[in-house]
Design an enzyme around this catalytic site. Structure first.
Site, PDB file in Angstrom:
ATOM      1  N   GLU A 191       0.823  -1.224   0.000  1.00 12.23           N
ATOM      2  CA  GLU A 191       0.000   0.000   0.000  1.00 12.23           C
ATOM      3  C   GLU A 191       0.856   1.272   0.000  1.00 12.23           C
ATOM      4  O   GLU A 191       0.934   1.999   0.992  1.00 12.23           O
ATOM      5  CB  GLU A 191      -0.942   0.014   1.212  1.00 12.23           C
ATOM      6  CG  GLU A 191      -1.882  -1.159   1.210  1.00 12.23           C
ATOM      7  CD  GLU A 191      -2.900  -1.166   2.345  1.00 12.23           C
ATOM      8  OE1 GLU A 191      -3.952  -1.778   2.179  1.00 12.23           O
ATOM      9  OE2 GLU A 191      -2.636  -0.577   3.395  1.00 12.23           O
ATOM     10  N   GLU A 384      -5.399  -8.223  -1.049  1.00 12.31           N
ATOM     11  CA  GLU A 384      -6.061  -8.274   0.267  1.00 12.31           C
ATOM     12  C   GLU A 384      -7.540  -8.003   0.095  1.00 12.31           C
ATOM     13  O   GLU A 384      -7.929  -7.120  -0.679  1.00 12.31           O
ATOM     14  CB  GLU A 384      -5.539  -7.169   1.209  1.00 12.31           C
ATOM     15  CG  GLU A 384      -4.175  -7.396   1.749  1.00 12.31           C
ATOM     16  CD  GLU A 384      -3.734  -6.289   2.699  1.00 12.31           C
ATOM     17  OE1 GLU A 384      -4.596  -5.697   3.394  1.00 12.31           O
ATOM     18  OE2 GLU A 384      -2.532  -6.017   2.740  1.00 12.31           O
TER      19      GLU A 384
END
Ligand code: BG6
Length: 485
Positions: A191, A384
């Site tokens: 991220e 995810e």
């Protein structure tokens, strides 16, 4: 095409900091996640107030001196470091054919800048990876999932210092050299947009030390983009069949209404919060809207001649993202707000929220897959996705029908996206073995199909139990996403 392609990768994802524990074993150095404070006695309001932003200069200093594990839950995780052999057996029983985990930089270079890597750290990951490979799993390895050696901050001032790019690159090359024969997919950063939505986790910035947090976070992002590009370039030079990807937390943003101003706002939100990061990594250049965005946000960063070339030479091979929720864009200052999204946002009246206030949106996953593929035309991975919920262990089982519903609905939408023509290669559900929540630092916010008997204070046997969702996901994997009953 109908259904998922043959060879689709099904698996689970964890991160070192949230799972491993054994914070001072095996020669590991202290990490920035080991310093995050949590009090199991906090009530809901205190937990909300402290989530995501709970680092202050005072807490940092205190944590550096503390040996406590109760108030620093990342120090115990779910005890995966001590139990990894047993865990790999369970992962194999689940039938997964890909495992996403991260390497803890401080297990390899305890302070981040040693001349030689720590042999014990290398041996741990080699054994873990070899065992997974022996069970037929591909490896999807995140090289930095927030937990950075504390020395990178104390000695170098974190990502704002260009010198950290060299230290990171040395670490990256060590991983390619040591594990290039085992790892199938590499993610240099988890991220990479976290520097914006969570400056401590993503960029190691402590709010009370920053005069201009926004500029600092983009300066750090610039250095991370360079580090990412240099890592891609190094992998392309060092590995036989390199697959190195970009990764963001994707916040799909819908216009609140069909009012043209809201539609334009959603384009800006998409650009500023999502595409800015993926554009740099996939296209190898800052996007055309950068100057305007920096002007609007008051951002000033320093770059050097040659940076553009570095970015251009390090384009990623695939793109991945975490997907948990969608957002709403509106220019109306009175639009109702949503409680708990990872990033605070506006309420979408068509969606239900999780117990932690995240607005759940399976269809948004299909929307985002179509948009990402249309924009980049490169292989995609959902790195995810999952439901954080309170689970109850009864007679050795957890009856988590709510999690099964969540997974089913999201997988159905992924299947539709594949049928839409999206080149989606795999799905690694988040926290498939219970671990410490990254945002709230609770054990109670569980994502797993495998239950771990530990509570918020770190008490428990740490025994593993299969939840109902374990058997459901196993069937889903065996049938390549066909049997979702
Ligand atoms: C992602 C992170 O943002 O969200 C994970 O990469 C994290 O580390 C996951 O655990 C879920 O968030 P949380 O706060 O519920 O743990």
């Amino acid at each position: 095409m109908k259904g998922f392609p043959k060879g689709f990768l099904w698996g689970g994802a964890i991160s070192a900091a949230q799972a491993e524990g054994s914070w001072n074993a095996g020669g590991k150095g202290l990490t920035t996640q080991d310093l995050r404070y949590f009090d199991p006695a906090w009530d809901k309001a205190a937990r909300d107030e402290n989530r995501n932003i709970n680092m202050t200069s005072e807490r940092w200093e205190e944590a550096l001196r503390s040996e406590d594990t109760v108030h620093y839950p990342f120090r115990h995780g779910c005890d995966h470091y001590a139990r990894y052999k047993e865990d790999v057996e369970l992962f194999a029983e689940l039938g997964m054919n890909v495992f996403r985990t991260s390497v803890c930089w401080a297990r390899i270079f305890p302070s981040g800048d040693e001349a030689e890597p720590n042999a014990e750290g290398l041996a741990f990951y080699r054994d873990l990876f070899e065992r997974c490979k022996a069970k037929g799993m591909k490896l999807f390895v995140t090289m930095l999932h927030y937990d950075t050696p504390v020395g990178i901050v104390t000695k170098y001032g974190g990502w704002r210092n260009r010198k950290v790019i060299d230290l990171y690159l040395n670490y990256a090359k060590t991983l390619f050299r040591e594990f290039g024969d085992l790892v199938d997919f590499w993610l240099p950063f988890n991220e990479i947009n976290a520097s914006r939505f969570n400056p401590y986790n993503g960029a190691l910035l402590i709010k009370d030390q920053e005069e201009d947090l926004m500029s600092a976070s983009f300066q750090c992002a610039h250095h991370q983009f360079l580090a990412n590009a240099l890592a891609v370039k190094a992998a392309h030079e060092m590995l036989d069949s390199p697959m190195v990807g970009g990764m963001i937390a994707r916040f799909e943003s819908y216009p609140a209404t069909c009012r043209p101003e809201d539609v334009m706002q959603s384009i800006l939100d998409e650009n500023y919060k999502n595409y800015f990061y993926t554009d740099v990594m996939a296209r190898g250049a800052y996007p055309s809207y950068t100057a305007k965005m920096f002007e609007e946000l008051g951002v000033k960063i320093e770059t050097l001649p040659g940076d553009d070339e570095i970015l251009a030479q390090g384009k990623v091979d695939f793109m991945s993202y975490s997907y948990y929720m969608s957002m709403v864009s509106s220019t109306d200052p009175n639009h109702e707000r949503a409680g708990g999204n990872l990033v605070n946002g506006l309420r979408n009246p068509y969606l239900k929220a999780s117990d932690w206030g995240w607005q759940l949106d399976p269809v948004g996953l299909r929307v985002s897959l179509n948009q990402m593929y249309d924009r980049y035309q490169m292989p995609l991975f959902i790195a995810e996705n999952g439901l954080g919920a309170v689970d109850v262990l009864e007679d050795g089982r957890v009856h988590d029908s709510y999690r099964i519903d969540y997974l089913r609905q999201h997988i159905e939408q992924m299947k539709l996206a594949v049928e839409d023509g999206v080149d989606l290669r795999g799905y690694t559900m988040w926290g498939f073995i219970d671990l410490v929540s990254c945002g709230t630092i609770e054990m109670k916010k569980r994502y797993g199909v495998i239950y771990v008997d530990a509570d918020d204070a770190g008490n428990g046997t740490y025994e593993r139990y299969k939840k109902d969702s374990f058997y459901w996901y196993k069937k889903c994997i065996e049938s390549n996403g066909e049997d979702l009953k």
